[in-house]
Scaffold this motif. Sequence first.
Motif, PDB file in Angstrom:
ATOM      1  N   UNK A   1       0.833  -1.193   0.000  1.00 27.99           N
ATOM      2  CA  UNK A   1       0.000   0.000   0.000  1.00 27.99           C
ATOM      3  C   UNK A   1       0.876   1.255   0.000  1.00 27.99           C
ATOM      4  N   UNK A   2       0.331   2.343  -0.508  1.00 25.54           N
ATOM      5  CA  UNK A   2       1.031   3.623  -0.434  1.00 25.54           C
ATOM      6  C   UNK A   2       1.158   4.049   1.028  1.00 25.54           C
ATOM      7  N   UNK A   3       2.164   4.874   1.299  1.00 24.89           N
ATOM      8  CA  UNK A   3       2.381   5.358   2.660  1.00 24.89           C
ATOM      9  C   UNK A   3       1.185   6.167   3.144  1.00 24.89           C
ATOM     10  N   UNK A   4       0.827   5.967   4.406  1.00 23.41           N
ATOM     11  CA  UNK A   4      -0.232   6.748   5.016  1.00 23.41           C
ATOM     12  C   UNK A   4       0.339   8.048   5.565  1.00 23.41           C
ATOM     13  N   UNK A   5      -0.548   8.921   6.027  1.00 25.87           N
ATOM     14  CA  UNK A   5      -0.106  10.180   6.625  1.00 25.87           C
ATOM     15  C   UNK A   5       0.767   9.899   7.845  1.00 25.87           C
ATOM     16  N   UNK A   6       1.704  10.793   8.106  1.00 26.97           N
ATOM     17  CA  UNK A   6       2.616  10.624   9.239  1.00 26.97           C
ATOM     18  C   UNK A   6       1.839  10.532  10.542  1.00 26.97           C
ATOM     19  N   UNK A   7       2.294   9.637  11.407  1.00 24.04           N
ATOM     20  CA  UNK A   7       1.717   9.503  12.736  1.00 24.04           C
ATOM     21  C   UNK A   7       2.825   9.699  13.761  1.00 24.04           C
ATOM     22  N   UNK A   8       2.454  10.272  14.903  1.00 19.17           N
ATOM     23  CA  UNK A   8       3.430  10.574  15.954  1.00 19.17           C
ATOM     24  C   UNK A   8       2.854  10.131  17.295  1.00 19.17           C
TER      25      UNK A   8
ATOM     26  N   UNK B   1       0.562   7.441  23.891  1.00 24.28           N
ATOM     27  CA  UNK B   1      -0.561   8.196  23.341  1.00 24.28           C
ATOM     28  C   UNK B   1      -0.211   8.683  21.956  1.00 24.28           C
ATOM     29  N   UNK B   2      -1.207   9.048  21.186  1.00 23.25           N
ATOM     30  CA  UNK B   2      -0.976   9.489  19.810  1.00 23.25           C
ATOM     31  C   UNK B   2      -1.320  10.957  19.650  1.00 23.25           C
ATOM     32  N   UNK B   3      -0.445  11.697  18.995  1.00 21.94           N
ATOM     33  CA  UNK B   3      -0.648  13.118  18.727  1.00 21.94           C
ATOM     34  C   UNK B   3      -1.705  13.266  17.639  1.00 21.94           C
ATOM     35  N   UNK B   4      -2.563  14.254  17.777  1.00 22.33           N
ATOM     36  CA  UNK B   4      -3.596  14.502  16.782  1.00 22.33           C
ATOM     37  C   UNK B   4      -2.974  14.958  15.470  1.00 22.33           C
ATOM     38  N   UNK B   5      -3.588  14.555  14.363  1.00 21.62           N
ATOM     39  CA  UNK B   5      -3.038  14.841  13.037  1.00 21.62           C
ATOM     40  C   UNK B   5      -2.884  16.335  12.803  1.00 21.62           C
ATOM     41  N   UNK B   6      -3.862  17.141  13.247  1.00 19.33           N
ATOM     42  CA  UNK B   6      -3.760  18.583  12.973  1.00 19.33           C
ATOM     43  C   UNK B   6      -2.655  19.234  13.798  1.00 19.33           C
TER      44      UNK B   6
ATOM     45  N   UNK C   1       0.469  18.665  11.768  1.00 19.60           N
ATOM     46  CA  UNK C   1       0.501  19.650  10.683  1.00 19.60           C
ATOM     47  C   UNK C   1       0.938  21.016  11.207  1.00 19.60           C
ATOM     48  N   UNK C   2       0.441  21.404  12.383  1.00 22.70           N
ATOM     49  CA  UNK C   2       0.820  22.697  12.959  1.00 22.70           C
ATOM     50  C   UNK C   2       2.300  22.740  13.270  1.00 22.70           C
ATOM     51  N   UNK C   3       2.833  21.639  13.796  1.00 17.09           N
ATOM     52  CA  UNK C   3       4.266  21.593  14.085  1.00 17.09           C
ATOM     53  C   UNK C   3       5.086  21.714  12.812  1.00 17.09           C
ATOM     54  N   UNK C   4       4.699  20.996  11.763  1.00 16.96           N
ATOM     55  CA  UNK C   4       5.483  21.003  10.525  1.00 16.96           C
ATOM     56  C   UNK C   4       5.503  22.395   9.902  1.00 16.96           C
ATOM     57  N   UNK C   5       4.446  23.157  10.075  1.00 18.24           N
ATOM     58  CA  UNK C   5       4.422  24.521   9.540  1.00 18.24           C
ATOM     59  C   UNK C   5       5.315  25.456  10.350  1.00 18.24           C
ATOM     60  N   UNK C   6       5.408  25.210  11.662  1.00 19.29           N
ATOM     61  CA  UNK C   6       6.232  26.049  12.528  1.00 19.29           C
ATOM     62  C   UNK C   6       6.843  25.189  13.626  1.00 19.29           C
TER      63      UNK C   6
ATOM     64  N   UNK D   1      -2.211  23.055  21.945  1.00 16.06           N
ATOM     65  CA  UNK D   1      -3.027  22.737  23.126  1.00 16.06           C
ATOM     66  C   UNK D   1      -2.564  21.447  23.770  1.00 16.06           C
ATOM     67  N   UNK D   2      -2.621  21.415  25.093  1.00 10.26           N
ATOM     68  CA  UNK D   2      -2.250  20.208  25.826  1.00 10.26           C
ATOM     69  C   UNK D   2      -3.479  19.660  26.530  1.00 10.26           C
ATOM     70  N   UNK D   3      -3.625  18.323  26.600  1.00  8.49           N
ATOM     71  CA  UNK D   3      -2.704  17.354  26.035  1.00  8.49           C
ATOM     72  C   UNK D   3      -2.898  17.189  24.534  1.00  8.49           C
ATOM     73  N   UNK D   4      -1.796  17.238  23.775  1.00  7.12           N
ATOM     74  CA  UNK D   4      -1.861  17.114  22.313  1.00  7.12           C
ATOM     75  C   UNK D   4      -1.763  15.654  21.922  1.00  7.12           C
ATOM     76  N   UNK D   5      -2.685  14.855  22.424  1.00  5.59           N
ATOM     77  CA  UNK D   5      -2.627  13.420  22.153  1.00  5.59           C
ATOM     78  C   UNK D   5      -3.988  12.806  22.427  1.00  5.59           C
ATOM     79  N   UNK D   6      -4.171  11.608  21.949  1.00 11.47           N
ATOM     80  CA  UNK D   6      -5.303  10.787  22.354  1.00 11.47           C
ATOM     81  C   UNK D   6      -4.734   9.528  22.961  1.00 11.47           C
ATOM     82  N   UNK D   7      -5.315   9.088  24.057  1.00 11.02           N
ATOM     83  CA  UNK D   7      -4.767   7.938  24.769  1.00 11.02           C
ATOM     84  C   UNK D   7      -4.893   6.667  23.940  1.00 11.02           C
ATOM     85  N   UNK D   8      -3.842   5.879  23.895  1.00  8.49           N
ATOM     86  CA  UNK D   8      -3.891   4.598  23.206  1.00  8.49           C
ATOM     87  C   UNK D   8      -4.001   3.473  24.214  1.00  8.49           C
ATOM     88  N   UNK D   9      -3.048   3.367  25.117  1.00  8.48           N
ATOM     89  CA  UNK D   9      -3.142   2.326  26.138  1.00  8.48           C
ATOM     90  C   UNK D   9      -2.139   2.586  27.229  1.00  8.48           C
TER      91      UNK D   9
END
Length: 324
Positions: free
Chosen positions: A64-71, A230-235, A238-243, A250-258
């Motif tokens: 498959x093609x690469x998906x959007x970056x995840x952090x 935890x996983x950082x939200x996609x937007x 994007x905000x980090x990559x721009x600046x 905003x904190x927490x800049x993540x969604x809990x995974x486990x």
Amino acid sequence: MPPSKTPDDQRIAKMLARAGIASRREVERMIAEGRIAIDGVVVETPATLLTSLAGVTVDGNPVREAEAARLFLYHKPKGLLVTERDPAGRPTIYDRLPKGLPRLVPVGRLDLATEGLLLLTTDGGLKRQLELPATGVERVYRARAYGTVAQSQLEDLIHGVEIEGVRYGSIDANMERRTGANFWIELKLTEGKNREVRRVLEYLGLEVSRLIRTRYGPFALGDLPMGAIGEVRAHDIDSFRKDPTRLDLPQPARKQVSELSSPTPSAGAHRTPPRAAGNSRTRNEPEQRRWQTAAQRNAPSPLRGEGRGEGQSNRRAASNVAAP
């Protein structure tokens, strides 16, 4: 005469690494073993140029093609190596990460005795942007140290220091709290050289008994429990990559995974390099899990406690290869 390169052309090894198949070096080995093909023709060199992964197969399975970056944010405990495998059989972060995650690579390193925030990403470009000193991404550490030092000595670190021929850049260091001969120091830096914080504090005559990374750029450890991810939200990515120098996400800049509570696997477990590929993750796994053990709920946060502050398996498998 080979066709001229277009702006969209990329080396197949790089594209497969971005697609989560394996590291570039591992992809090169897979090519040498004849495991990768394009439209049924075995690829002979990792320098092969492509504009897409259409028609590319690994062990006969389409990619498959690469998906959007995840952090991801991982609260690394003390005593784990930040490496895929250790010849001595010592536990690594990949022994403790939950199953079902994509292939993740660490952003920078934390040594065996250092705990706190470790970023993990699926994207090599994002990794480089976070790591490069030229990007100016600020790292924040809290160190518990023993010895004698004056605030003026810490302030002198803002000009950098040379230790045994190695030049360390500007560090913003401030005393936080003292209890007898023990005290906490907060340090902000942008270089992140190997063992930089420990070496600089040892240069000042201090013995570091605990070192915690609490922030990396705008991504903060916050109250993420030790051993949790935890996983950082996609937007926010994007905000980090721009600046990359902004610190006001905003904190927490993540969604809990486990949150994890499993013991360390036996030495050597889950350390076999990938051979065949399979799709081991579904879209909703494991993002919806939010359980936490009683021990973790009662565990001290690294940002609370003593005063203010005490407190993949081989994921490099080809998880982005479609099932046959």
